[in-house]
Every structure is written in structure tokens, then in C-alpha cells.
Design an enzyme around this catalytic site. Structure first.
Site, PDB file in Angstrom:
ATOM      1  N   LEU A   1       9.437   5.228   7.712  1.00 14.45           N
ATOM      2  CA  LEU A   1       8.406   6.275   7.792  1.00 14.45           C
ATOM      3  C   LEU A   1       8.409   7.023   9.126  1.00 14.45           C
ATOM      4  O   LEU A   1       7.372   7.491   9.601  1.00 14.45           O
ATOM      5  CB  LEU A   1       7.015   5.689   7.489  1.00 14.45           C
ATOM      6  CG  LEU A   1       6.855   5.314   6.021  1.00 14.45           C
ATOM      7  CD1 LEU A   1       6.543   3.855   5.845  1.00 14.45           C
ATOM      8  CD2 LEU A   1       5.797   6.161   5.341  1.00 14.45           C
ATOM      9  N   GLN A  46       4.822  -8.950   1.674  1.00 14.20           N
ATOM     10  CA  GLN A  46       3.855  -8.928   2.792  1.00 14.20           C
ATOM     11  C   GLN A  46       4.639  -8.878   4.123  1.00 14.20           C
ATOM     12  O   GLN A  46       5.771  -8.431   4.125  1.00 14.20           O
ATOM     13  CB  GLN A  46       2.896 -10.131   2.742  1.00 14.20           C
ATOM     14  CG  GLN A  46       1.952 -10.134   1.544  1.00 14.20           C
ATOM     15  CD  GLN A  46       2.568 -10.715   0.278  1.00 14.20           C
ATOM     16  OE1 GLN A  46       3.189 -11.758   0.307  1.00 14.20           O
ATOM     17  NE2 GLN A  46       2.387 -10.042  -0.834  1.00 14.20           N
ATOM     18  N   GLY A  50       3.453  -5.009  -3.436  1.00 19.55           N
ATOM     19  CA  GLY A  50       3.668  -3.737  -4.119  1.00 19.55           C
ATOM     20  C   GLY A  50       4.853  -3.059  -3.470  1.00 19.55           C
ATOM     21  O   GLY A  50       4.762  -2.574  -2.354  1.00 19.55           O
ATOM     22  N   HIS A  51       5.978  -3.070  -4.138  1.00 18.05           N
ATOM     23  CA  HIS A  51       7.191  -2.483  -3.569  1.00 18.05           C
ATOM     24  C   HIS A  51       7.523  -1.200  -4.316  1.00 18.05           C
ATOM     25  O   HIS A  51       7.818  -1.224  -5.502  1.00 18.05           O
ATOM     26  CB  HIS A  51       8.340  -3.502  -3.631  1.00 18.05           C
ATOM     27  CG  HIS A  51       8.105  -4.685  -2.743  1.00 18.05           C
ATOM     28  ND1 HIS A  51       8.812  -5.855  -2.818  1.00 18.05           N
ATOM     29  CD2 HIS A  51       7.221  -4.867  -1.730  1.00 18.05           C
ATOM     30  CE1 HIS A  51       8.373  -6.693  -1.903  1.00 18.05           C
ATOM     31  NE2 HIS A  51       7.397  -6.119  -1.239  1.00 18.05           N
ATOM     32  N   LYS A  97       9.659  -2.272   2.560  1.00 22.77           N
ATOM     33  CA  LYS A  97      10.754  -3.218   2.259  1.00 22.77           C
ATOM     34  C   LYS A  97      11.401  -2.924   0.914  1.00 22.77           C
ATOM     35  O   LYS A  97      12.596  -3.138   0.734  1.00 22.77           O
ATOM     36  CB  LYS A  97      10.227  -4.669   2.257  1.00 22.77           C
ATOM     37  CG  LYS A  97       9.699  -5.126   3.595  1.00 22.77           C
ATOM     38  CD  LYS A  97       9.157  -6.520   3.536  1.00 22.77           C
ATOM     39  CE  LYS A  97       7.909  -6.673   2.695  1.00 22.77           C
ATOM     40  NZ  LYS A  97       6.714  -5.961   3.211  1.00 22.77           N
ATOM     41  N   GLY A  98      10.588  -2.410  -0.042  1.00 23.16           N
ATOM     42  CA  GLY A  98      11.114  -2.125  -1.377  1.00 23.16           C
ATOM     43  C   GLY A  98      12.218  -1.087  -1.327  1.00 23.16           C
ATOM     44  O   GLY A  98      13.302  -1.284  -1.880  1.00 23.16           O
ATOM     45  N   GLY A 157       2.714  -6.147   6.307  1.00 22.75           N
ATOM     46  CA  GLY A 157       3.132  -5.719   4.968  1.00 22.75           C
ATOM     47  C   GLY A 157       3.183  -4.208   4.868  1.00 22.75           C
ATOM     48  O   GLY A 157       2.872  -3.494   5.836  1.00 22.75           O
ATOM     49  N   ASP A 158       3.628  -3.725   3.708  1.00 25.37           N
ATOM     50  CA  ASP A 158       3.703  -2.285   3.443  1.00 25.37           C
ATOM     51  C   ASP A 158       4.638  -1.552   4.405  1.00 25.37           C
ATOM     52  O   ASP A 158       4.439  -0.380   4.707  1.00 25.37           O
ATOM     53  CB  ASP A 158       2.297  -1.627   3.497  1.00 25.37           C
ATOM     54  CG  ASP A 158       1.309  -2.350   2.607  1.00 25.37           C
ATOM     55  OD1 ASP A 158       1.706  -2.727   1.501  1.00 25.37           O
ATOM     56  OD2 ASP A 158       0.157  -2.551   3.030  1.00 25.37           O
TER      57      ASP A 158
HETATM   58  P1  IMP Z   1      -3.886 -12.106  -0.925  1.00 23.90           P
HETATM   59  O1  IMP Z   1      -2.417 -12.177  -0.653  1.00 23.90           O
HETATM   60  O2  IMP Z   1      -4.223 -11.311  -2.155  1.00 23.90           O
HETATM   61  O3  IMP Z   1      -4.556 -13.452  -0.907  1.00 23.90           O
HETATM   62  O4  IMP Z   1      -4.560 -11.280   0.287  1.00 23.90           O
HETATM   63  C1  IMP Z   1      -4.607 -11.788   1.618  1.00 23.90           C
HETATM   64  C2  IMP Z   1      -4.421 -10.680   2.645  1.00 23.90           C
HETATM   65  O5  IMP Z   1      -3.067 -10.196   2.556  1.00 23.90           O
HETATM   66  C3  IMP Z   1      -5.301  -9.454   2.430  1.00 23.90           C
HETATM   67  O6  IMP Z   1      -5.605  -8.891   3.701  1.00 23.90           O
HETATM   68  C4  IMP Z   1      -4.422  -8.499   1.661  1.00 23.90           C
HETATM   69  O7  IMP Z   1      -4.786  -7.146   1.837  1.00 23.90           O
HETATM   70  C5  IMP Z   1      -3.079  -8.793   2.320  1.00 23.90           C
HETATM   71  N1  IMP Z   1      -1.942  -8.496   1.473  1.00 23.90           N
HETATM   72  C6  IMP Z   1      -1.492  -9.200   0.396  1.00 23.90           C
HETATM   73  N2  IMP Z   1      -0.405  -8.637  -0.131  1.00 23.90           N
HETATM   74  C7  IMP Z   1      -0.133  -7.561   0.613  1.00 23.90           C
HETATM   75  C8  IMP Z   1       0.896  -6.576   0.585  1.00 23.90           C
HETATM   76  O8  IMP Z   1       1.816  -6.597  -0.239  1.00 23.90           O
HETATM   77  N3  IMP Z   1       0.824  -5.608   1.540  1.00 23.90           N
HETATM   78  C9  IMP Z   1      -0.134  -5.586   2.479  1.00 23.90           C
HETATM   79  N4  IMP Z   1      -1.118  -6.479   2.568  1.00 23.90           N
HETATM   80  C10 IMP Z   1      -1.118  -7.452   1.637  1.00 23.90           C
END
Ligand code: IMP
Length: 414
Positions: free
Chosen positions: A317, A210, A40-41, A16-17, A12-13
Site C-alpha cells: 500500500l 492476522q 480476510g485475504h 498478505k493475500g 493484520g490486514d
Molecule cells: P478474533 O481473532 O476474532 O478472536 O479477534 C481478536 C482480535 O484480532 C480482534 O482485535 C480482531 O479485530 C483481530 N483480528 C482477527 N483477525 C484479524 C484479521 O484478519 N485482520 C485484522 N485483525 C484481525
């Protein structure tokens, strides 16, 4: 017209946004198909910074239809707030919400917090896991029922799993009444809408949230999110056929980051990580947590490629790597003296892997002002070539800054 999947190739991160917003210039429809406001985009456009969590990243473009697909879990309060924030800067995106998407209610968030005390996944505490547990447990509430007053009340009264007292039910009905009213006109059969868009030969973007290494099946289980984040999640989570996805684009950061728990084999020493974290603003968009930083891990990337079959990579990046000497790529893992070329499934094995590097020369030039691939310094070109050689995926686009114009297109694959 094309239909592209924009998929995170790491944890993730990946940016993509920004990429979705950039490609949405010509898109008719942008679709989220999994996840919720754990995403979070971040998009910089029209002189503003937008942090989208539930709305697709086409929402900043005036002409796109933005679909929240059936595979999502939606917190109505967060969604309403996001819509209001956009309205505050004069944006009124066209939004359609699947009547089959599931709803996140306060007890999901409470349960997420409670679970974290013992599980230690490092979740975003947005109630994502518990909402998906209700979905697969067949005890969930869907958006179609949520916006129907009688069905919502009946759901709460028939509930056997969440310990809802009369007082709690009353409070929930009162709290959610305005959100039901606000969102009801947007709730519909979005699979049908998409079938119509395909019939009209429209340009459709499927926006992943993600990344593949957080996929419930193909990620670093149990340190994953609770949805199918890879391209395979699209047909199920958007209500389209797998045959309707024309190209799969893998968004990959020029290095690696991860938030939450779980091993990061390519993790750097903290001094170097700090340098990258500050330059790349590597703090969670949703939780503000500092991200862990590693070298680009090609073992993980090849795993993501196997699962998604990327047509092209979009490297983001890249400007952040300026001044890092030397550059390193993780090309394999060492597991107690054995070389591993594939990504292990067991977290216990992953935890004992160490990286095998290919070392490359770094570069000092500022990439953020470039407008053409040919202007890249030779060392940067060799870095890209090495990624292409090891993964077999062409790099189709590069991002060298947060703004739309800081995007270099390299091939005509897009
Ligand atoms: P959950 O999706 O809140 O259940 O979190 C599960 C795992 O996914 C954790 O390690 C979070 O930090 C990670 N995670 C969830 N959403 C994101 C994202 O948008 N970016 C990066 N990591 C994420």
C-alpha cells in the site's frame, strides 16, 4: 526449491493475500497454519475480487495444492460457502484439510458473542477464541472426527461442556450432514502431504493470517487473536520441522492499521486517517469495520522482526502515502519521559506511551503505475532507506496497488 513464510508484521490486514497470490504463480503448495475465518485475504485477479477467509491464497491459481493445516480452526459452513463462491466463477482449487484441524460449531460463535459483552477485545465474532479454548482444554472436535458420521455423533453425545440437549444434537447432526459429505474427501493427514512435497523439492508457501502484534504470545495481549500468528506457529500448525522453513518474509503496510480494541501508539489525527482510510479502502474484509490508522511504527516492526527474523520486508500500500506531508516514522516511544526502544508487554504501559517521530519529506507522484523500483521518486526511496536503516531488514518487494502487476521486486532475495 524454496519454502517461504509470509508473515504479517503488524496487526493484520497487511495485504498478505495479494502477496501470497503473487508468489503463488510459481508455488506448488500454499499452506494456512493458524486462525480461521476471522482472516480476510483480498485478491484481485482474472477480473474478479476474491475475499478468502479460510482457503489459502493459492486457491486462485489453477496449479497449486492448498492446505488448511492442523493449527487452524475451521467453520465447515464458511468453508463450503467459499468453495462454492470460487466454483461460481469457474475455479476448482485443489484443497486438503488437516484431519487434526479443529472445528468451529455454533456454540463457539455464541460463546464469542457472550464473552465480548464483558471482555471487549473487539473480536470478529467468528468463534475463534472459544474454539481454541476447546482445543487446549482437550474438549474440541477435530476435522477427522467431524467428517466421520459415527465419531461426530459420539462426540456430541459424550459432550459435557456445551449443554447439548437431545434436540440440539439432532439439529446439529441434520445441519452438518451435507457438509460432512462435501468435505470428507478433502480431509487427510496434511503433515504427511507436506513431507511428500518437501521430498519432491516443491516450492511451498506458508501463509500467515492476522499479524505478529496479534500473536497470542508476542502480540498486544489480551487484545490479540488466539493463535500463534508469527513464524513460530508454522511448524506446530502445519506439522513440519522449523528446519524446513527457508525464508521468512515480513509483510508490512507503509503505514499502520488496526481493528478491534487495544492501543495504537502511532495513531494519526482523524482528518489524515480519513484520507488514508478512503484511499487505501481501510475497512475490514471480514467485518467491514473501519480500521484505525497510524504512522508506520518501527518499534512494533522491530519487535516483529525479533520474533520472526525476517529475511526481507514486503512493503504494501505504498501508493496510498502519496500526498501525505510530511511522512513520519515512529522510531521510539516516550513513556513518562523515558525513551523506550523496545515494545512493552503490558497494555497499561503501552497505553501511556507517546510516539517519538523521525520526520521525512513526502511525495506527490502516483506510484500505482510504476513498474520498476528506479522509477520511485527520491522521497519514496528515502522513506524505504529509513525503514531499512532503523530495522536492519532489506525491503525486497513493494506493492503499489491491488493488482498483481502493481508489484515491484527490488532484490533477488525472493
Ligand atoms: P478474533 O481473532 O476474532 O478472536 O479477534 C481478536 C482480535 O484480532 C480482534 O482485535 C480482531 O479485530 C483481530 N483480528 C482477527 N483477525 C484479524 C484479521 O484478519 N485482520 C485484522 N485483525 C484481525
Amino acid at each position: 526449491m524454496p519454502s517461504y513464510a509470509i508473515i504479517g508484521a503488524q496487526w493484520g490486514d497487511e495485504g498478505k493475500g495479494k502477496i501470497t497470490d503473487y508468489l503463488a504463480e510459481k508455488a506448488d503448495v500454499v499452506v494456512r497454519f493458524q486462525g480461521g475465518d476471522n482472516a480476510g485475504h483480498t485478491i484481485y485477479a482474472n477480473g474478479h475480487k476474491f475475499a478468502l477467509h479460510l482457503l489459502p491464497s493459492g486457491s486462485i491459481r489453477p496449479h497449486t495444492l492448498n492446505i488448511l493445516g492442523n493449527g487452524m480452526v475451521i467453520n465447515p459452513v464458511s468453508l463450503s460457502l467459499e468453495i462454492k463462491t470460487l466454483k461460481g466463477v469457474g475455479l476448482t482449487p485443489t484443497i486438503a484439510i488437516s484431519n487434526r484441524a479443529h472445528v468451529i460449531l455454533p456454540h463457539h460463535i455464541e460463546k464469542d458473542k457472550e464473552n465480548e459483552k464483558t471482555q471487549n477485545i473487539g473480536t470478529t465474532l467468528k468463534g475463534i477464541g472459544p474454539a481454541y479454548m476447546d482445543k487446549v482444554g482437550r474438549t474440541g472436535l477435530r476435522m477427522g472426527a467431524f467428517v466421520n458420521e459415527a465419531l461426530f455423533e459420539a462426540y456430541l453425545r459424550n459432550d459435557q461442556t456445551h449443554d447439548l440437549t437431545e434436540e440440539k444434537i439432532k439439529a446439529l447432526l441434520d445441519t452438518y450432514a451435507p457438509f460432512q459429505k462435501e468435505l470428507a474427501p478433502m480431509v487427510q493427514d496434511t503433515s504427511y502431504l507436506l513431507s511428500e512435497a518437501f521430498k519432491k523439492d516443491q516450492f511451498i508457501l506458508f501463509e500467515g493470517a492476522q499479524g505478529t502484534l496479534l500473536d497470542i504470545d508476542h502480540g498486544t495481549y489480551p487484545y490479540v487473536t488466539s493463535s500463534a500468528t508469527s513464524a513460530a506457529g508454522i511448524p506446530q500448525g502445519a506439522g513440519v520441522s522449523p528446519k524446513q522453513i527457508q525464508k521468512v518474509l515480513g509483510v508490512v503496510k507503509a503505514y499502520t492499521t488496526r481493528v478491534g480494541e487495544g492501543t495504537l501508539v502511532s495513531e494519526m489525527n482523524e482528518e489524515l486517517a480519513h484520507q488514508i482510510r478512503e484511499k487505501g479502502n481501510e475497512y475490514g474484509t471480514t467485518t467491514g469495520r473501519p480500521r484505525r490508522i497510524g504512522y508506520l511504527d518501527l518499534v512494533a516492526l522491530k519487535h516483529a522482526h525479533r520474533v520472526n527474523q525476517f529475511d526481507a520486508l514486503i512493503l504494501t500500500l505504498f501508493d496510498v502515502l502519496s500526498g501525505i506531508h510530511p511522512l513520519k516514522l515512529v522510531i521510539a516511544y516516550d513513556y513518562h519521559g523515558t525513551r523506550l526502544d523496545t515494545f512493552p508487554a503490558e497494555p497499561e504501559i503501552l497505553a501511556e506511551c507517546t510516539p517519538i517521530f523521525e520526520t521525512l519529506e513526502g511525495f506527490d507522484e502516483d506510484l500505482s503505475t510504476l513498474s520498476d523500483y528506479n522509477q520511485l521518486p527520491q522521497a519514496a526511496k528515502l522513506y524505504l532507506k529509513a525503514i531499512e536503516k532503523h530495522t536492519g531488514i532489506p525491503v525486497g518487494m513493494i506493492s503499489v496497488g491491488k493488482h498483481r502487476e502493481q508489484t515491484l521486486r527490488m532484490t533477488n532475495i525472493l
